[in-house]
Motif scaffolding. Sequence first.
Motif, PDB file in Angstrom:
ATOM      1  N   PRO A  75     -38.707 -69.901  -8.945  1.00 15.25           N
ATOM      2  CA  PRO A  75     -39.987 -70.293  -8.344  1.00 15.25           C
ATOM      3  C   PRO A  75     -41.181 -69.548  -8.919  1.00 15.25           C
ATOM      4  N   ASP A  76     -40.963 -68.324  -9.393  1.00 11.89           N
ATOM      5  CA  ASP A  76     -42.072 -67.553  -9.957  1.00 11.89           C
ATOM      6  C   ASP A  76     -42.604 -68.168 -11.245  1.00 11.89           C
ATOM      7  N   GLU A  77     -41.817 -69.058 -11.857  1.00 15.41           N
ATOM      8  CA  GLU A  77     -42.246 -69.703 -13.100  1.00 15.41           C
ATOM      9  C   GLU A  77     -42.909 -71.057 -12.834  1.00 15.41           C
ATOM     10  N   ALA A  78     -43.032 -71.433 -11.563  1.00 15.66           N
ATOM     11  CA  ALA A  78     -43.683 -72.699 -11.221  1.00 15.66           C
ATOM     12  C   ALA A  78     -45.187 -72.578 -11.406  1.00 15.66           C
ATOM     13  N   SER A  79     -45.800 -73.688 -11.788  1.00 18.01           N
ATOM     14  CA  SER A  79     -47.244 -73.709 -12.028  1.00 18.01           C
ATOM     15  C   SER A  79     -48.055 -73.617 -10.733  1.00 18.01           C
ATOM     16  N   GLY A  80     -47.443 -73.973  -9.624  1.00 21.41           N
ATOM     17  CA  GLY A  80     -48.164 -74.072  -8.356  1.00 21.41           C
ATOM     18  C   GLY A  80     -48.637 -75.475  -8.047  1.00 21.41           C
ATOM     19  N   ASN A  81     -48.599 -76.378  -9.039  1.00 23.58           N
ATOM     20  CA  ASN A  81     -48.966 -77.778  -8.818  1.00 23.58           C
ATOM     21  C   ASN A  81     -47.794 -78.500  -8.155  1.00 23.58           C
ATOM     22  N   ILE A  82     -48.008 -79.031  -6.964  1.00 19.40           N
ATOM     23  CA  ILE A  82     -46.959 -79.711  -6.208  1.00 19.40           C
ATOM     24  C   ILE A  82     -47.369 -81.166  -6.022  1.00 19.40           C
ATOM     25  N   VAL A  83     -46.641 -82.068  -6.660  1.00 16.04           N
ATOM     26  CA  VAL A  83     -46.917 -83.502  -6.594  1.00 16.04           C
ATOM     27  C   VAL A  83     -46.027 -84.116  -5.525  1.00 16.04           C
ATOM     28  N   ILE A  84     -46.643 -84.678  -4.493  1.00 22.29           N
ATOM     29  CA  ILE A  84     -45.901 -85.316  -3.401  1.00 22.29           C
ATOM     30  C   ILE A  84     -46.029 -86.820  -3.570  1.00 22.29           C
ATOM     31  N   GLU A  85     -44.910 -87.470  -3.848  1.00 23.09           N
ATOM     32  CA  GLU A  85     -44.937 -88.918  -4.058  1.00 23.09           C
ATOM     33  C   GLU A  85     -44.508 -89.665  -2.807  1.00 23.09           C
ATOM     34  N   ILE A  86     -45.312 -90.641  -2.427  1.00 24.93           N
ATOM     35  CA  ILE A  86     -44.942 -91.619  -1.402  1.00 24.93           C
ATOM     36  C   ILE A  86     -44.019 -92.611  -2.113  1.00 24.93           C
ATOM     37  N   ILE A  87     -42.713 -92.444  -1.972  1.00 23.26           N
ATOM     38  CA  ILE A  87     -41.760 -93.215  -2.770  1.00 23.26           C
ATOM     39  C   ILE A  87     -41.921 -94.708  -2.485  1.00 23.26           C
ATOM     40  N   ASN A  88     -41.979 -95.497  -3.554  1.00 25.39           N
ATOM     41  CA  ASN A  88     -42.243 -96.928  -3.416  1.00 25.39           C
ATOM     42  C   ASN A  88     -41.058 -97.663  -2.790  1.00 25.39           C
ATOM     43  N   PRO A  89     -41.307 -98.486  -1.746  1.00 25.58           N
ATOM     44  CA  PRO A  89     -40.227 -99.198  -1.056  1.00 25.58           C
ATOM     45  C   PRO A  89     -40.211-100.703  -1.261  1.00 25.58           C
ATOM     46  N   THR A  90     -41.052-101.230  -2.144  1.00 26.94           N
ATOM     47  CA  THR A  90     -41.305-102.672  -2.165  1.00 26.94           C
ATOM     48  C   THR A  90     -40.057-103.495  -2.452  1.00 26.94           C
ATOM     49  N   SER A  91     -39.181-103.017  -3.312  1.00 27.46           N
ATOM     50  CA  SER A  91     -37.985-103.791  -3.675  1.00 27.46           C
ATOM     51  C   SER A  91     -36.807-103.485  -2.767  1.00 27.46           C
ATOM     52  N   PHE A  92     -37.062-102.816  -1.609  1.00 32.02           N
ATOM     53  CA  PHE A  92     -36.004-102.395  -0.691  1.00 32.02           C
ATOM     54  C   PHE A  92     -35.102-101.339  -1.323  1.00 32.02           C
ATOM     55  N   MET A  93     -35.603-100.690  -2.343  1.00 32.27           N
ATOM     56  CA  MET A  93     -34.900 -99.598  -3.022  1.00 32.27           C
ATOM     57  C   MET A  93     -35.911 -98.500  -3.289  1.00 32.27           C
ATOM     58  N   GLU A  94     -35.468 -97.248  -3.196  1.00 30.06           N
ATOM     59  CA  GLU A  94     -36.348 -96.121  -3.480  1.00 30.06           C
ATOM     60  C   GLU A  94     -36.659 -96.079  -4.981  1.00 30.06           C
ATOM     61  N   ILE A  95     -37.907 -96.349  -5.359  1.00 29.05           N
ATOM     62  CA  ILE A  95     -38.329 -96.272  -6.754  1.00 29.05           C
ATOM     63  C   ILE A  95     -39.394 -95.195  -6.878  1.00 29.05           C
ATOM     64  N   GLU A  96     -39.066 -94.129  -7.589  1.00 25.66           N
ATOM     65  CA  GLU A  96     -39.956 -92.975  -7.747  1.00 25.66           C
ATOM     66  C   GLU A  96     -40.813 -93.169  -8.999  1.00 25.66           C
ATOM     67  N   ARG A  97     -41.656 -94.173  -8.966  1.00 28.72           N
ATOM     68  CA  ARG A  97     -42.367 -94.581 -10.175  1.00 28.72           C
ATOM     69  C   ARG A  97     -43.278 -93.480 -10.716  1.00 28.72           C
ATOM     70  N   MET A  98     -43.948 -92.738  -9.873  1.00 29.64           N
ATOM     71  CA  MET A  98     -44.840 -91.700 -10.374  1.00 29.64           C
ATOM     72  C   MET A  98     -44.046 -90.543 -10.988  1.00 29.64           C
ATOM     73  N   TRP A  99     -42.872 -90.285 -10.455  1.00 29.05           N
ATOM     74  CA  TRP A  99     -41.973 -89.318 -11.104  1.00 29.05           C
ATOM     75  C   TRP A  99     -41.568 -89.827 -12.481  1.00 29.05           C
ATOM     76  N   ILE A 100     -41.166 -91.085 -12.567  1.00 27.54           N
ATOM     77  CA  ILE A 100     -40.713 -91.648 -13.840  1.00 27.54           C
ATOM     78  C   ILE A 100     -41.823 -91.572 -14.887  1.00 27.54           C
ATOM     79  N   LEU A 101     -43.041 -91.898 -14.479  1.00 30.14           N
ATOM     80  CA  LEU A 101     -44.166 -91.886 -15.415  1.00 30.14           C
ATOM     81  C   LEU A 101     -44.619 -90.469 -15.767  1.00 30.14           C
ATOM     82  N   GLY A 102     -44.339 -89.508 -14.901  1.00 31.99           N
ATOM     83  CA  GLY A 102     -44.895 -88.172 -15.120  1.00 31.99           C
ATOM     84  C   GLY A 102     -43.921 -87.060 -15.377  1.00 31.99           C
ATOM     85  N   TYR A 103     -42.589 -87.316 -15.299  1.00 36.22           N
ATOM     86  CA  TYR A 103     -41.655 -86.193 -15.285  1.00 36.22           C
ATOM     87  C   TYR A 103     -41.680 -85.348 -16.554  1.00 36.22           C
ATOM     88  N   GLU A 104     -41.907 -85.967 -17.715  1.00 39.78           N
ATOM     89  CA  GLU A 104     -41.902 -85.171 -18.941  1.00 39.78           C
ATOM     90  C   GLU A 104     -43.021 -84.136 -18.911  1.00 39.78           C
TER      91      GLU A 104
END
Length: 490
Positions: A75-104
């Motif tokens: 945890p001491d190596e974390a930047s301190g930036n905490i991204v909280i995603e409202i996981i998308n439910p539209t397809s009746f499946m949890e799609i973490e689109r902002m994670w997918i677009l931003g994880y790298e």
Amino acid sequence: MIKNVREIPIDESNYPFAGAARYIDFHKYAYVEKEYYIDGTANIYQSVGTMGAVAVKDTDVAYCNRMIVRMPQNPDEASGNIVIEIINPTSFMEIERMWILGYEKLMRDGDIYVGITSKPNTIAKMKEFDEARYGCLSWDNPHMDEPFPFTEEQIRERGILPDLDIRYETGLFWDMLTELAWLLRTDDSQNPLHRVPNRYLYLTGWSQSACYLFRYVNSFAYREEVRRDGQVFDGYLAGGGVRNLIIPVNQYEALMDYHFSLKRVEHVEQPFLSVQTESENGAFDAFRTKRPDSDYPDFMYREYEVTGASHDTMYSYVNYYQEDPDLKRIGMLPAYIGKHAHGNNYPSQILFAGAFRNLFRWVREGSGPNSCARIPVDASGNNRKDVFGNTIGGLRTCLLNYPTGRYYAASTVEPGQSFVDLSSDKDPLFGYEEAFSPAFLKELYGSLAKYEKLCLEDTKEQISKGFICEEDGKTLVRIAVLLAKERGLD
């Protein structure tokens, strides 16, 4: 009120739904993935008028929800930036689109990701995936014996998403989100991030979840009970927002005629970045709800419109899941259903990485990022095109400034397959690509070496403006050059 946060064990045979550690080498980044139950109580709200004001309808309704956390092992190596995603439910499946677009970007910079289930319609598929793991999740409707004030036919006629169920109450989410954010700010031992120093919280969401974000800012973020003499979130990033959709405060208000202003953000005191693709920048009422960029204290706003990309892309909707056998087993593996040979694969993830970094700097350093040109549209909201058939304006890369093909924001599908309109043969959310001929590429650029030089210079300019992270510049040029080579330029 959050009463208990319980970590859910993870091992080779017992793991989260669509867990990222199964798709990405977390050891390479020295990251960990953990999942938690959240037990608590929440208020349910009702509208006071149509302008966004709310009041408590029910108090202390019990729930059990879940969240996923991805963070540095140390945890001491974390930047301190905490991204909280409202996981998308539209397809009746949890799609973490902002994670997918931003994880790298998030993982290379030591940022933290927290995803929270945002709508109970996805719980059924999670239970089908693993009943023992997710069987305890519940958002029970305290008025289950009270029928909805509308019929299924009215829902269909109004084009409302078909995910209402009298057995649960979607309106529990607003307090779930607020209480989670405040917990993550504390040093309480129940906070999975309590050892992380210098915490900054950013709320994000994609598509329907971006509309949840709009509603949260408009109706909840600035209520005295939410602010608690502070600010619940330090910044916001909305991706792919569908502006004709207003999220009801509770599901009994699904057909309520809310005021037009709730389709967009009207007042925001913390930095807010909206990133749209060609699928949404002019469609779904977006061209009627545009807001200007601003640095005013009560409206800190930027909007980027990503030229070339469609709402869904091969990278963000298909390739990420790597033919996951668990998603196949429950019939939820995302796929491109268009009739074209090549689904849209514009690398919007590189521009989202830049957007995340711009937001973080805006919050932490106080200086707003550059604005960029919007995409010009006609009176019907259709994007204007250049001589090559590509859209003009917007947030661009070398793939559009020196194109080797055309990018479309919609695809032709079999009738009945379109998510938006079952009577249409068009899918307006997932586009396709069409290559120029080798002879035309030769006429335009002469050689692959010359083309690469043009892409390098263009990318250098976008990096200097802050729209592309320097770490992603070589990747973008490599994508462009490989595509040109595949299309016949040598």
